[in-house]
Design an enzyme around this catalytic site. Structure first.
Site, PDB file in Angstrom:
ATOM      1  N   CYS A 171       9.666 -23.775  24.662  1.00  0.00           N
ATOM      2  CA  CYS A 171       9.886 -25.084  24.040  1.00  0.00           C
ATOM      3  C   CYS A 171      10.609 -24.939  22.698  1.00  0.00           C
ATOM      4  O   CYS A 171      10.778 -23.835  22.183  1.00  0.00           O
ATOM      5  CB  CYS A 171       8.555 -25.814  23.858  1.00  0.00           C
ATOM      6  SG  CYS A 171       7.579 -25.209  22.470  1.00  0.00           S
ATOM      7  N   GLU A 228     -14.625  -8.409  34.493  1.00  0.00           N
ATOM      8  CA  GLU A 228     -14.608  -8.994  35.839  1.00  0.00           C
ATOM      9  C   GLU A 228     -14.341  -7.898  36.858  1.00  0.00           C
ATOM     10  O   GLU A 228     -13.573  -6.977  36.603  1.00  0.00           O
ATOM     11  CB  GLU A 228     -13.479 -10.027  35.987  1.00  0.00           C
ATOM     12  CG  GLU A 228     -13.603 -11.272  35.150  1.00  0.00           C
ATOM     13  CD  GLU A 228     -12.420 -12.214  35.398  1.00  0.00           C
ATOM     14  OE1 GLU A 228     -11.754 -12.084  36.445  1.00  0.00           O
ATOM     15  OE2 GLU A 228     -12.155 -13.056  34.537  1.00  0.00           O
ATOM     16  N   CYS A 255       1.393 -23.993  25.460  1.00  0.00           N
ATOM     17  CA  CYS A 255       2.300 -23.406  24.474  1.00  0.00           C
ATOM     18  C   CYS A 255       1.464 -22.686  23.414  1.00  0.00           C
ATOM     19  O   CYS A 255       0.483 -23.231  22.926  1.00  0.00           O
ATOM     20  CB  CYS A 255       3.115 -24.525  23.836  1.00  0.00           C
ATOM     21  SG  CYS A 255       4.034 -23.985  22.398  1.00  0.00           S
ATOM     22  N   TRP A 285      -7.237 -13.523  46.796  1.00  0.00           N
ATOM     23  CA  TRP A 285      -5.813 -13.713  46.477  1.00  0.00           C
ATOM     24  C   TRP A 285      -4.948 -12.523  46.873  1.00  0.00           C
ATOM     25  O   TRP A 285      -3.729 -12.592  46.716  1.00  0.00           O
ATOM     26  CB  TRP A 285      -5.643 -14.021  44.985  1.00  0.00           C
ATOM     27  CG  TRP A 285      -6.394 -13.094  44.074  1.00  0.00           C
ATOM     28  CD1 TRP A 285      -7.625 -13.325  43.514  1.00  0.00           C
ATOM     29  CD2 TRP A 285      -5.998 -11.795  43.626  1.00  0.00           C
ATOM     30  NE1 TRP A 285      -8.018 -12.254  42.743  1.00  0.00           N
ATOM     31  CE2 TRP A 285      -7.033 -11.300  42.796  1.00  0.00           C
ATOM     32  CE3 TRP A 285      -4.874 -10.992  43.830  1.00  0.00           C
ATOM     33  CZ2 TRP A 285      -6.982 -10.053  42.176  1.00  0.00           C
ATOM     34  CZ3 TRP A 285      -4.823  -9.743  43.223  1.00  0.00           C
ATOM     35  CH2 TRP A 285      -5.858  -9.286  42.408  1.00  0.00           C
ATOM     36  N   CYS A 333       6.342 -19.441  26.609  1.00  0.00           N
ATOM     37  CA  CYS A 333       6.785 -20.829  26.528  1.00  0.00           C
ATOM     38  C   CYS A 333       8.142 -20.865  25.836  1.00  0.00           C
ATOM     39  O   CYS A 333       8.368 -20.151  24.871  1.00  0.00           O
ATOM     40  CB  CYS A 333       5.759 -21.646  25.749  1.00  0.00           C
ATOM     41  SG  CYS A 333       6.277 -23.342  25.455  1.00  0.00           S
ATOM     42  N   GLU A 356      -7.453 -14.136  30.161  1.00  0.00           N
ATOM     43  CA  GLU A 356      -6.244 -13.464  30.661  1.00  0.00           C
ATOM     44  C   GLU A 356      -4.958 -14.042  30.074  1.00  0.00           C
ATOM     45  O   GLU A 356      -4.135 -14.630  30.795  1.00  0.00           O
ATOM     46  CB  GLU A 356      -6.224 -13.504  32.190  1.00  0.00           C
ATOM     47  CG  GLU A 356      -7.346 -12.699  32.797  1.00  0.00           C
ATOM     48  CD  GLU A 356      -7.223 -12.503  34.305  1.00  0.00           C
ATOM     49  OE1 GLU A 356      -6.562 -13.317  34.973  1.00  0.00           O
ATOM     50  OE2 GLU A 356      -7.790 -11.519  34.818  1.00  0.00           O
ATOM     51  N   ARG A 411      -3.861 -23.503  35.143  1.00  0.00           N
ATOM     52  CA  ARG A 411      -4.461 -23.007  33.897  1.00  0.00           C
ATOM     53  C   ARG A 411      -3.441 -22.087  33.248  1.00  0.00           C
ATOM     54  O   ARG A 411      -2.383 -21.839  33.819  1.00  0.00           O
ATOM     55  CB  ARG A 411      -5.769 -22.258  34.198  1.00  0.00           C
ATOM     56  CG  ARG A 411      -5.573 -21.123  35.188  1.00  0.00           C
ATOM     57  CD  ARG A 411      -6.849 -20.334  35.409  1.00  0.00           C
ATOM     58  NE  ARG A 411      -6.644 -19.332  36.455  1.00  0.00           N
ATOM     59  CZ  ARG A 411      -7.536 -18.407  36.773  1.00  0.00           C
ATOM     60  NH1 ARG A 411      -8.688 -18.356  36.153  1.00  0.00           N
ATOM     61  NH2 ARG A 411      -7.272 -17.529  37.711  1.00  0.00           N
ATOM     62  N   LYS A 419     -12.942 -20.970  46.055  1.00  0.00           N
ATOM     63  CA  LYS A 419     -14.240 -21.145  46.720  1.00  0.00           C
ATOM     64  C   LYS A 419     -14.579 -19.995  47.651  1.00  0.00           C
ATOM     65  O   LYS A 419     -15.740 -19.756  47.948  1.00  0.00           O
ATOM     66  CB  LYS A 419     -14.317 -22.493  47.435  1.00  0.00           C
ATOM     67  CG  LYS A 419     -13.286 -22.718  48.526  1.00  0.00           C
ATOM     68  CD  LYS A 419     -13.465 -24.117  49.095  1.00  0.00           C
ATOM     69  CE  LYS A 419     -12.398 -24.461  50.122  1.00  0.00           C
ATOM     70  NZ  LYS A 419     -11.027 -24.511  49.535  1.00  0.00           N
ATOM     71  N   PHE A 420     -13.569 -19.251  48.108  1.00  0.00           N
ATOM     72  CA  PHE A 420     -13.861 -18.119  48.984  1.00  0.00           C
ATOM     73  C   PHE A 420     -13.714 -16.772  48.279  1.00  0.00           C
ATOM     74  O   PHE A 420     -13.636 -15.735  48.913  1.00  0.00           O
ATOM     75  CB  PHE A 420     -12.995 -18.171  50.243  1.00  0.00           C
ATOM     76  CG  PHE A 420     -13.338 -19.334  51.130  1.00  0.00           C
ATOM     77  CD1 PHE A 420     -14.652 -19.529  51.560  1.00  0.00           C
ATOM     78  CD2 PHE A 420     -12.375 -20.252  51.501  1.00  0.00           C
ATOM     79  CE1 PHE A 420     -14.993 -20.612  52.357  1.00  0.00           C
ATOM     80  CE2 PHE A 420     -12.707 -21.337  52.308  1.00  0.00           C
ATOM     81  CZ  PHE A 420     -14.021 -21.519  52.730  1.00  0.00           C
ATOM     82  N   HIS A 421     -13.657 -16.808  46.948  1.00  0.00           N
ATOM     83  CA  HIS A 421     -13.643 -15.547  46.201  1.00  0.00           C
ATOM     84  C   HIS A 421     -15.054 -14.971  46.179  1.00  0.00           C
ATOM     85  O   HIS A 421     -16.028 -15.700  46.002  1.00  0.00           O
ATOM     86  CB  HIS A 421     -13.164 -15.809  44.768  1.00  0.00           C
ATOM     87  CG  HIS A 421     -12.836 -14.565  44.003  1.00  0.00           C
ATOM     88  ND1 HIS A 421     -13.795 -13.647  43.623  1.00  0.00           N
ATOM     89  CD2 HIS A 421     -11.651 -14.077  43.548  1.00  0.00           C
ATOM     90  CE1 HIS A 421     -13.203 -12.664  42.963  1.00  0.00           C
ATOM     91  NE2 HIS A 421     -11.902 -12.892  42.911  1.00  0.00           N
TER      92      HIS A 421
END
Ligand code: GLA
Ligand code: ZN
Length: 662
Positions: free
Chosen positions: A159, A307, A117, A315, A157, A152, A113, A356-358
Site C-alpha cells: 500500500c 504447534e 498491513c 492441508w 503489503c 505466523e 487471516r 475442521k478435519f485438522h
C-alpha cells in the site's frame, strides 16, 4: 530479559474456547480431558479478536477470565495470544486501510487471516489498545506464563503507507540517491532513479530486474514486520515485564529473516508439520531436526514447540495419520533438539470451517477413547520423566550456515541454471552431518563462528560486510571451514566481487573459480577421490588451485581431471572447497573423514541409516526413523523412559526411541 522459564516441560496446544462459548458442557469436559492427557500448557485466544472486541471499543474479556481461572484451578498454564493474526469484519469495513495491498496494487477484501498491513497506524492503534487491555487485565493472572504475539507472521503489503515507509528505509540505508544508484547498478537498462518518489516495491507489473531493489525490499519487509512485533510487544512488556514474549515461526520460511526477527522476542517458538509417513522418512526426520536446530540457535536458548499435530494435518497434498510410535518419537525429537514444550495445533477439532478435519487431541467424537488421545497421553507421561533436560542446551561442535539473505539472493539469481537449490543443498550437508551422529547448530552468517570445530557454509554466494574477514579469522585461529560451488560471488547489495571468485574468500580457500557450468536435472558429473568415484550434479565450478591442495578431480566433460575438491591449510586451520554439488555418499565420507581428523567423535558409533542421535544435557536420544527395526551398540546408562538399564548391543523397534542418561 524474561525468557521461557517453565517449571516443567510444557504439554498442551492451541485452545479455542472462544469458538465453544455456547457449549458450556464442552468447556467443562475440556478441563477433565486436559488433566487426563497430562496437559499443563495451553495457547489461548490466538484468533479470538471478534470475541474479545465484538464491536469497536467494547471489550468482552469475562469469558477469557473465566477460562483462565478454570485452567489455573486445574493446574494448567497458558500462553496468552494477542489476536492480531486475524481481525473482525467491522474493522475492515470501517477502516479499509488495515487491509493488505497486493504487489499489483489491488487491495484485498476482508477474509482469511494474516492479511493486514504492517504499517497502517490504524491497525497498529487497534492492536496497541487491545494488547494494553489484555496486559492490564491478564498480565498478572497466575495462569499466564507468556505472550504469544499474533500468529505466523508473513507476507507483505504494497500500500501507499508501506511504499512511504520503504522510501524512508532506503533513505536511512543509502543516504543519497547517488549511493543507492551505485549500490544497485541502476545504469543497467537505464534504471537510474532521479527522485526518491520513483522508488516502488518490486512488482510483476513494474520492476523486478534490479536485484539490489529486490533485496532491499525483502530486508524492509523483515524490518517492518519486526517493527510491528516491537510495537505489539511494547504494552505487554510495559505492563507485564516478567512475562516473556514469543511469536510462532514456520518451517524454513523464506520471506522473513528469522535471525533478525528473533531480536524482538524473548524465546523462539516453532510450528512443526513434517510429512511423517511420506515417501522418505529419513529425509523428513532430517528436515525436522534441521528446523529444530535452527529454532534453538535463533536465541541460543531452548524453544517452544508451539504447534505440531497429534495425528494428521488437513492441508498437505495427502494427510497421513501418524503410525504407531511416531507421535512419541516425533515429539521427543523436538525435545532432543532443545524444545522445552510439546504443543499441538489443536486441542479440539473445530466444528466448522476450513480446519475442521485438522488433527486434534480431542476429536469430534468428544471423548478420550481414541488412538490419538492415548498417543498424547503417552507423550504427557514421557515428558514428566524427561524433566531433567528442561532448560538445558544441546552443545554442538559443528555449525551449518543457512543464511536467509543469501537465500534471497540465490533465489533471485539468474544463471547458471534456474533453480540453484540452495535449501536442498544445505539440507544435504545437514543430513551428512546428522548421519555422522553429532549435534549441529544451524546459524546464519552473522553469528559467531569461534566456538565450533567445523563450520559448513554451502553456497555462501552473498557475503555481507565483515563475513569473509570473520571466516578468515576463524580458520586462522584453527577452525575448519567447508565451502561449496557458487561461493563468494556478490556483496550485500548483490554486486559481483571484482578480481576473481570466490571474492574475499579467495585467499582463505586458496582457489580461483574461473567459470561455472550448469547441469540439467538428471545430468551428472563425477568426483574421483581417495580411489572412489562419486556423482555430482547441479553446478560445477571450474577452479584453479592457487595455494590449496587438490583432493579430488572431476571425472567427465571437457573439465575431467580438473580440481573439484581442495583443502587449503591456512593459519592454524584449513578451508575446504567442494566445487560442485556432490551426492550423499560423497558427503557422508567427506564429513566422516573431516570430523575424524578433527577428533570429533559420533555420539553413537555406526548409526544405521535413518537413525538419529542427539545429546541434550545428560540425555542421549537415539531415534529410529528407519521404518525397520535396527540393531546398534549403545553406551551404557539408564533409559529415562523405562527406568531400565540399557547399553551394548540393542535393538530399537520401528519408530522407537531410547533416551539414555549417560
Ligand atoms: C499453522 C497455524 C495454525 C493452524 C495450523 C494448521 O501452523 O498457526 O493456526 O492453521 O497451521 O496446521
Ligand atoms: Zn501497507
Amino acid at each position: 530479559m524474561p525468557t521461557l522459564n517453565l517449571p516443567f516441560l510444557g504439554h498442551g496446544g492451541d485452545y479455542n474456547p472462544d469458538q465453544w462459548r455456547e457449549y458450556p458442557e464442552i468447556l467443562n469436559e475440556d478441563i477433565r480431558l486436559m488433566q487426563l492427557a497430562s496437559c499443563n500448557l495451553m495457547s489461548l485466544g490466538i484468533f479470538a479478536w471478534s470475541a474479545l472486541e465484538p464491536e469497536e471499543g467494547r471489550y468482552d474479556f469475562d469469558w477469557l477470565e473465566d477460562v483462565l481461572d478454570r485452567l489455573h484451578a486445574a493446574g494448567v498454564s497458558a500462553f496468552l495470544a494477542t489476536p492480531s493474526g486475524a481481525r473482525p469484519a467491522w474493522m475492515s469495513e470501517k477502516y479499509p486501510e488495515v487491509l493488505r495491498v497486493r504487489p499489483d496494487g489491488g487491495r484485498n477484501l476482508h477474509g482469511g487471516r494474516h492479511n493486514h498491513c504492517y504499517t497502517s497506524p490504524t491497525y497498529r492503534g487497534f492492536v496497541n489498545h487491545m494488547n494494553a487491555a489484555l496486559a492490564q487485565r491478564f498480565g498478572h493472572h497466575p495462569a499466564v506464563v507468556g505472550w504469544h504475539i499474533s500468529n505466523e507472521f508473513g507476507g507483505e503489503c504494497h500500500c501507499e503507507l508501506c511504499q512511504a515507509a520503504f522510501r524512508d528505509y532506503l533513505k536511512e540505508e543509502y543516504g543519497t540517491l547517488d549511493a543507492l544508484n551505485r549500490a544497485w547498478w541502476t545504469g543497467f537498462w537505464s534504471h537510474t532513479y532521479t527522485d526518491w518518489s520513483q522508488l516502488h516495491s518490486p512488482t510483476p507489473i513494474g520492476e523486478t530486474s534490479v536485484h539490489g531493489l529486490n533485496l532491499a525490499w525483502q530486508r524492509f519487509v523483515t524490518r517492518q514486520t519486526a517493527d510491528f512485533i516491537r510495537a505489539e510487544a511494547a504494552p505487554l512488556r510495559e505492563l507485564s515485564p516478567d512475562l516473556p514474549v514469543t511469536t510462532n515461526l514456520m518451517e524454513l520460511y523464506g520471506q522473513l529473516n528469522y535471525f533478525e526477527l528473533a531480536k524482538e522476542i524473548d524465546f523462539a517458538s516453532y510450528d512443526s508439520y513434517p510429512r511423517w509417513g511420506g515417501p522418505d522418512e529419513e529425509w523428513t526426520a532430517v528436515g525436522a531436526a534441521f528446523n529444530y536446530d535452527l529454532m534453538r540457535c535463533l536465541k541460543q536458548r531452548p524453544f517452544a514447540l508451539m504447534e505440531s499435530t497429534p495425528s494428521q494435518v488437513n492441508w498437505q497434498e495427502v494427510c497421513k495419520l501418524k503410525k504407531p510410535g511416531m507421535h512419541l518419537l516425533s515429539s521427543l525429537q523436538a525435545v532432543a533438539h532443545g524444545a522445552d514444550t510439546v504443543q499441538y495445533f489443536q486441542w479440539r477439532k473445530s466444528r466448522g470451517c476450513s480446519e475442521k478435519f485438522h488433527g486434534a487431541v480431542v476429536d469430534h467424537a468428544g471423548h478420550e477413547h481414541t488412538r490419538t488421545f492415548r498417543d498424547v497421553q503417552a507423550v504427557g507421561e514421557a515428558l514428566k520423566k524427561l524433566s531433567g533436560v528442561l532448560g538445558t542446551m544441546p552443545e554442538a561442535p559443528v555449525a551449518l550456515i543457512c543464511d536467509t539473505e543469501n537465500r534471497w539472493a540465490l533465489e533471485d539469481c539468474q544463471g547458471p541454471r534456474r533453480d540453484l537449490q540452495y535449501i536442498e543443498t544445505v539440507l544435504e550437508h545437514y543430513r551428512a552431518l546428522s548421519r555422522r551422529g553429532v549435534n549441529i547448530d544451524v546459524i546464519d552468517e552473522t553469528r559467531d563462528f569461534s566456538g565450533y570445530r567445523l563450520v559448513a557454509a554451502p553456497m555462501l554466494y552473498m557475503l555481507r560486510p565483515g563475513v569473509a574477514e570473520r571466516l578468515d579469522e576463524y580458520v586462522k585461529n584453527g577452525g575448519t571451514l567447508v565451502c561449496t560451488a557458487f561461493t563468494g560471488r556478490v556483496d550485500r547489495d548483490d554486486l559481483c566481487f571484482l578480481g576473481g571468485f570466490p571474492g574475499p574468500l579467495r585467499e582463505v580457500l586458496g582457489v580461483w573459480c574461473e567459470e561455472t557450468d550448469g547441469l540439467y536435472d538428471g545430468e551428472a558429473n563425477g568426483i574421483a577421490m581417495n580411489g572412489r568415484t562419486y556423482a555430482c550434479s547441479t553446478l560445477c565450478d571450474l577452479i584453479h588451485a592457487e595455494t590449496a591442495q587438490v583432493l579430488g578431480a572431476y571425472t567427465a566433460d571437457f573439465y575431467a581431471g580438473r580440481p573439484c575438491v581442495t583443502r587449503n591449510a591456512f593459519g592454524k586451520g584449513a578451508a575446504c572447497y567442494v566445487a560442485t554439488r556432490p551426492d550423499a555418499a560423497f558427503l557422508d565420507d567427506f564429513y566422516r573423514d573431516l570430523l575424524d581428523g578433527l577428533g570429533v567423535r559420533p555420539l553413537v558409533d555406526n548409526l544405521p541409516a535413518g537413525v538419529q542421535a542427539t545429546r541434550r544435557g545428560d540425555a542421549l536420544f537415539v531415534m529410529n526413523f528407519a521404518r525397520r527395526p535396527v540393531a546398534l551398540s549403545l553406551p551404557a546408562g539408564i533409559d529415562a523412559l523405562t527406568g531400565e538399564k540399557v547399553g551394548g548391543r540393542t535393538e530399537i523397534e520401528v519408530n522407537g526411541i531410547r533416551v539414555i542418561r549417560v
